[in-house]
Design a protein around this motif. Sequence first.
Motif, mmCIF file in Angstrom:
data_model
loop_
_atom_site.group_PDB
_atom_site.id
_atom_site.type_symbol
_atom_site.label_atom_id
_atom_site.label_comp_id
_atom_site.label_asym_id
_atom_site.label_seq_id
_atom_site.Cartn_x
_atom_site.Cartn_y
_atom_site.Cartn_z
ATOM 1 N N VAL A 118 0.839 -1.200 0.000
ATOM 2 C CA VAL A 118 0.000 0.000 0.000
ATOM 3 C C VAL A 118 0.877 1.254 0.000
ATOM 4 C CG1 VAL A 118 -1.690 1.339 1.324
ATOM 5 C CG2 VAL A 118 -1.866 -1.160 1.228
ATOM 6 N N LEU A 119 0.492 2.225 -0.844
ATOM 7 C CA LEU A 119 1.068 3.563 -0.777
ATOM 8 C C LEU A 119 -0.087 4.532 -0.585
ATOM 9 C CD1 LEU A 119 3.538 5.464 -1.055
ATOM 10 C CD2 LEU A 119 2.908 5.723 -3.465
ATOM 11 N N ALA A 120 -0.005 5.378 0.431
ATOM 12 C CA ALA A 120 -1.081 6.323 0.724
ATOM 13 C C ALA A 120 -0.598 7.760 0.534
ATOM 14 C CB ALA A 120 -1.589 6.126 2.153
ATOM 15 N N THR A 121 -1.410 8.559 -0.138
ATOM 16 C CA THR A 121 -1.110 9.985 -0.255
ATOM 17 C C THR A 121 -1.727 10.773 0.892
ATOM 18 O OG1 THR A 121 -3.064 10.485 -1.603
ATOM 19 C CG2 THR A 121 -1.083 9.778 -2.777
ATOM 20 N N VAL A 122 -2.459 10.086 1.756
ATOM 21 C CA VAL A 122 -3.083 10.732 2.919
ATOM 22 C C VAL A 122 -2.299 10.355 4.168
ATOM 23 C CG1 VAL A 122 -5.407 10.967 2.012
ATOM 24 C CG2 VAL A 122 -4.709 8.805 3.008
ATOM 25 N N PRO A 123 -2.165 11.282 5.113
ATOM 26 C CA PRO A 123 -1.356 11.016 6.307
ATOM 27 C C PRO A 123 -2.026 10.027 7.246
ATOM 28 C CG PRO A 123 -2.436 13.155 6.479
ATOM 29 C CD PRO A 123 -2.698 12.661 5.090
ATOM 30 N N PRO A 124 -1.233 9.298 8.025
ATOM 31 C CA PRO A 124 -1.793 8.257 8.898
ATOM 32 C C PRO A 124 -2.562 8.778 10.100
ATOM 33 C CG PRO A 124 0.572 8.446 9.222
ATOM 34 C CD PRO A 124 0.240 9.307 8.047
ATOM 35 N N GLN A 125 -2.485 10.102 10.407
ATOM 36 C CA GLN A 125 -3.300 10.585 11.524
ATOM 37 C C GLN A 125 -4.734 10.866 11.094
ATOM 38 O OE1 GLN A 125 -1.132 12.745 10.087
ATOM 39 N NE2 GLN A 125 -1.918 14.836 10.136
ATOM 40 N N HIS A 126 -4.990 10.822 9.784
ATOM 41 C CA HIS A 126 -6.346 10.958 9.265
ATOM 42 C C HIS A 126 -7.028 9.598 9.364
ATOM 43 C CE1 HIS A 126 -9.490 11.277 6.131
ATOM 44 N NE2 HIS A 126 -9.491 12.547 6.452
ATOM 45 N N MET A 127 -8.314 9.566 9.702
ATOM 46 C CA MET A 127 -9.020 8.307 9.919
ATOM 47 C C MET A 127 -8.895 7.376 8.709
ATOM 48 S SD MET A 127 -10.815 6.807 12.253
ATOM 49 C CE MET A 127 -11.765 5.311 12.378
ATOM 50 N N TYR A 128 -9.101 7.925 7.531
ATOM 51 C CA TYR A 128 -8.999 7.146 6.296
ATOM 52 C C TYR A 128 -7.578 6.624 6.094
ATOM 53 C CZ TYR A 128 -8.653 6.764 1.111
ATOM 54 O OH TYR A 128 -8.402 6.369 -0.181
ATOM 55 N N GLY A 129 -6.585 7.481 6.315
ATOM 56 C CA GLY A 129 -5.200 7.061 6.160
ATOM 57 C C GLY A 129 -4.794 6.025 7.187
ATOM 58 N N LEU A 130 -5.251 6.182 8.422
ATOM 59 C CA LEU A 130 -4.945 5.221 9.480
ATOM 60 C C LEU A 130 -5.493 3.840 9.142
ATOM 61 C CD1 LEU A 130 -3.920 4.646 12.413
ATOM 62 C CD2 LEU A 130 -6.193 5.308 13.198
ATOM 63 N N GLU A 131 -6.755 3.803 8.753
ATOM 64 C CA GLU A 131 -7.402 2.523 8.448
ATOM 65 C C GLU A 131 -6.780 1.855 7.226
ATOM 66 O OE1 GLU A 131 -12.013 3.583 9.706
ATOM 67 O OE2 GLU A 131 -11.161 4.338 7.827
ATOM 68 N N SER A 132 -6.616 2.626 6.145
ATOM 69 C CA SER A 132 -6.322 2.036 4.838
ATOM 70 C C SER A 132 -4.845 1.877 4.519
ATOM 71 C CB SER A 132 -6.993 2.875 3.740
ATOM 72 O OG SER A 132 -8.390 2.906 3.928
ATOM 73 N N SER A 133 -3.971 2.334 5.413
ATOM 74 C CA SER A 133 -2.544 2.082 5.183
ATOM 75 C C SER A 133 -1.937 1.361 6.384
ATOM 76 C CB SER A 133 -1.799 3.397 4.894
ATOM 77 O OG SER A 133 -1.880 4.298 5.976
ATOM 78 N N VAL A 134 -1.841 2.045 7.517
ATOM 79 C CA VAL A 134 -1.195 1.453 8.688
ATOM 80 C C VAL A 134 -1.916 0.192 9.159
ATOM 81 C CG1 VAL A 134 -0.523 1.836 11.082
ATOM 82 C CG2 VAL A 134 -0.324 3.693 9.432
ATOM 83 N N LEU A 135 -3.234 0.297 9.370
ATOM 84 C CA LEU A 135 -3.960 -0.830 9.963
ATOM 85 C C LEU A 135 -4.223 -1.956 8.961
ATOM 86 C CD1 LEU A 135 -6.448 0.993 12.371
ATOM 87 C CD2 LEU A 135 -4.296 -0.161 12.895
ATOM 88 N N VAL A 136 -4.412 -1.616 7.687
ATOM 89 C CA VAL A 136 -4.556 -2.672 6.674
ATOM 90 C C VAL A 136 -3.299 -3.538 6.640
ATOM 91 C CG1 VAL A 136 -4.443 -3.012 4.178
ATOM 92 C CG2 VAL A 136 -6.319 -1.738 5.151
ATOM 93 N N ALA A 137 -2.141 -2.894 6.749
ATOM 94 C CA ALA A 137 -0.883 -3.643 6.758
ATOM 95 C C ALA A 137 -0.704 -4.422 8.061
ATOM 96 C CB ALA A 137 0.285 -2.685 6.544
ATOM 97 N N LEU A 138 -0.937 -3.749 9.183
ATOM 98 C CA LEU A 138 -0.712 -4.362 10.490
ATOM 99 C C LEU A 138 -1.639 -5.550 10.732
ATOM 100 C CD1 LEU A 138 0.844 -4.027 13.190
ATOM 101 C CD2 LEU A 138 -1.042 -2.616 13.989
ATOM 102 N N LEU A 139 -2.912 -5.394 10.387
ATOM 103 C CA LEU A 139 -3.904 -6.435 10.678
ATOM 104 C C LEU A 139 -4.092 -7.419 9.531
ATOM 105 C CD1 LEU A 139 -6.565 -4.142 12.396
ATOM 106 C CD2 LEU A 139 -5.010 -5.748 13.513
ATOM 107 N N GLY A 140 -3.666 -7.036 8.324
ATOM 108 C CA GLY A 140 -3.879 -7.917 7.170
ATOM 109 C C GLY A 140 -2.633 -8.606 6.668
#
Length: 407
Positions: A118-140
């Motif tokens: 995953v590459l995200a153009t949105v920062p991880p402190q944003h709800m969408y960025g947190l869910e779809s980059s950091v947590l998708v990787a961590l939990l998936g």
Amino acid sequence: MLPPTYNQGMISQLQKTYPDFYILYDQDVLEITELPSFKLEYPVLPSYECYGFLSDLKKDFSVPEIPADHVMAYVFTSGSTGEPIPHAKTWGSLTRNVQAQLCRIREDVNFLNQKFTVLATVPPQHMYGLESSVLVALLGGQAFGAAHPFFPQDICNELECLPRPRVLVSTPLHLRTWMESGMDLPAVDLIISATAPLSLQLAESIEAKFQIPVQEIYGCTETGQIATRLPTVNPVWQTYGEVEIMQADSGGDGCGGAVAKGDYIFSPTELNDVLEVIDKNHFKLLGRKVDQVNIAGKRSSLGYLNYQLNTIQGVKDGVFFIPDMVDTPKEKLGETRLAAFVVASSISKADILKALRSRIDAAFMPRPLFIVDELPRNSTGKLPHQVLAELAQKLQSQQIATEPQKQ
């Protein structure tokens, strides 16, 4: 604490509201020297060094058991409709949310059970960025690039460094700029978009270019993401898991407020959008409640007006804005006028207004219309209301100052 921005004013406000506040960081940040802070000394390594580093450890990492009801973060609204508001997120709710997202990705895309990056153009402190980059990787069990590039060249450079299949998590603003850059764009295998409505035209151009699906996410800070759609296939949104949508009220046409409930949503939550509920798991998005404009008995939405403005040839970016009515005399409160900010090239202000007259009702024509070099969008492409209000006041003052004085 995951605030919408990291500017000094926001950080100072957090410190006042949360006395136990401190900053956790892993790089030198000069702006925080006078604030409570804790620096991570654990080494941050380039990816190619990680495997060797891990093999040298004498014992395995211990993965903690985190209680489902443990509050892991306070996520703030963007401030696009007022002051940022914090919302507590538990580990359990975020875990179920992301698991539902992973299931939907597998339904919409065939990666043949491969892991993806995953590459995200949105920062991880944003709800969408947190869910779809950091947590998708961590939990998936996936991987993600630590960068969140903004400019087209940076997006291209970061993508080229990542293995396939690769997923680009982005916004309509970033995607439009990227597609119109004229650059040789690296291949991607899925594009996910959120934070603002994605135009059908842009979605179609992306799919034609890459021969891949474009998935659009619906959600908000209060609930997290709750539904997706494939905009080129079906305009209808489908909820995640056991999340349900109920009609809360009607505007006389069967559409109006709606409530989301079930699954990882703690309690029924009213949404800030106008929805047409088809059944408990499917709906159409008609616009934001705060977008609804009623002038001289005529109704429209800022979303519709923004769409018409941005389809004008030569308009690079533009937005309608409802000026604050605080200082307006009571007898004139019914005379609401809209303003607009436009970034334009090869087209004059007069031509923009002429094009708008052919697209929208005269009641919604912007008075005034400001031509600006760029819009003050934040890192997720949104335009906080207060920032627009300050920009309008500044431009209005400059305009008055340059007008010839009447004799």
